[in-house]
Scaffold this motif. Structure first.
Motif, PDB file in Angstrom:
ATOM      1  N   GLU A   2       4.489  -1.222  19.023  1.00  8.93           N
ATOM      2  CA  GLU A   2       4.014   0.144  18.834  1.00  8.93           C
ATOM      3  C   GLU A   2       5.029   1.022  18.107  1.00  8.93           C
ATOM      4  OE1 GLU A   2       2.029   3.844  21.301  1.00  8.93           O
ATOM      5  OE2 GLU A   2       2.260   1.897  22.264  1.00  8.93           O
ATOM      6  N   SER A   3       6.301   0.833  18.399  1.00  8.72           N
ATOM      7  CA  SER A   3       7.305   1.666  17.737  1.00  8.72           C
ATOM      8  C   SER A   3       7.289   1.432  16.231  1.00  8.72           C
ATOM      9  CB  SER A   3       8.694   1.410  18.311  1.00  8.72           C
ATOM     10  OG  SER A   3       9.086   0.077  18.109  1.00  8.72           O
ATOM     11  N   TRP A   4       6.969   0.227  15.778  1.00  8.08           N
ATOM     12  CA  TRP A   4       6.873  -0.064  14.345  1.00  8.08           C
ATOM     13  C   TRP A   4       5.780   0.787  13.711  1.00  8.08           C
ATOM     14  CZ3 TRP A   4       2.792  -1.765  11.405  1.00  8.08           C
ATOM     15  CH2 TRP A   4       3.086  -2.071  10.079  1.00  8.08           C
ATOM     16  N   SER A   5       4.616   0.870  14.362  1.00  2.91           N
ATOM     17  CA  SER A   5       3.514   1.645  13.782  1.00  2.91           C
ATOM     18  C   SER A   5       3.846   3.130  13.757  1.00  2.91           C
ATOM     19  CB  SER A   5       2.204   1.393  14.536  1.00  2.91           C
ATOM     20  OG  SER A   5       2.295   1.835  15.868  1.00  2.91           O
ATOM     21  N   ARG A   6       4.525   3.618  14.786  1.00  2.00           N
ATOM     22  CA  ARG A   6       4.904   5.032  14.806  1.00  2.00           C
ATOM     23  C   ARG A   6       5.917   5.353  13.710  1.00  2.00           C
ATOM     24  NH1 ARG A   6       3.355   7.851  19.295  1.00  2.00           N
ATOM     25  NH2 ARG A   6       2.502   6.609  20.984  1.00  2.00           N
ATOM     26  N   VAL A   7       6.934   4.506  13.566  1.00  2.00           N
ATOM     27  CA  VAL A   7       7.967   4.728  12.555  1.00  2.00           C
ATOM     28  C   VAL A   7       7.361   4.626  11.157  1.00  2.00           C
ATOM     29  CG1 VAL A   7      10.059   3.739  11.541  1.00  2.00           C
ATOM     30  CG2 VAL A   7       9.890   4.027  14.017  1.00  2.00           C
ATOM     31  N   THR A   8       6.531   3.630  10.937  1.00  4.48           N
ATOM     32  CA  THR A   8       5.900   3.441   9.631  1.00  4.48           C
ATOM     33  C   THR A   8       5.018   4.630   9.284  1.00  4.48           C
ATOM     34  OG1 THR A   8       5.916   1.054   9.986  1.00  4.48           O
ATOM     35  CG2 THR A   8       4.483   1.880   8.242  1.00  4.48           C
ATOM     36  N   PHE A   9       4.259   5.132  10.263  1.00  2.22           N
ATOM     37  CA  PHE A   9       3.401   6.297  10.011  1.00  2.22           C
ATOM     38  C   PHE A   9       4.236   7.519   9.651  1.00  2.22           C
ATOM     39  CE2 PHE A   9       1.527  10.218  11.712  1.00  2.22           C
ATOM     40  CZ  PHE A   9       0.462  10.337  10.837  1.00  2.22           C
TER      41      PHE A   9
END
Length: 104
Positions: A83-90
């Motif tokens: 989930e942290s990957w999707s938040r950072v990428t967004f």
């Protein structure tokens, strides 16, 4: 606590709906609505144009989050990441879009 979460979710939903709803009951308001619609469409076009210049996965994550209205949990199911990957990428994509819009 569950009632508080439900209440906040409802208020967030209502605020989001109010941003996209315009009141076009009178003739003067109709003229304003047309102008507002054009501005909204013009702004959406600018955002899409800026998105076109982004690399993957920034483009797809931003599109899924903003236009697809998917949660970060749903996005990680698509990409099979944490989930942290999707938040950072967004957030990186959002920052890049903002920078591109400022440059115009």
């Amino acid at each position: 606590m569950l009632c508080q979460i439900a209440k906040n979710t409802y208020f967030s939903y209502r605020d989001k709906q109010e941003r996209f709803t315009t009141n076009c009951s009178t003739e003067t308001a109709s003229e304003n609505c047309i102008e507002e619609s054009l501005l909204i469409k013009e702004e959406a076009f600018r955002i899409h144009k800026a998105l076109h210049g982004l690399n993957e996965p920034y483009k797809e994550v931003f599109t899924l989050r903003v236009f697809g209205e998917l949660s970060f949990a749903q996005i990680i199911q698509i990409f099979e990441r944490i989930e942290s990957w999707s938040r950072v990428t967004f957030h990186r994509a959002k920052r890049k879009v903002q920078d591109l819009l400022r440059e115009e």
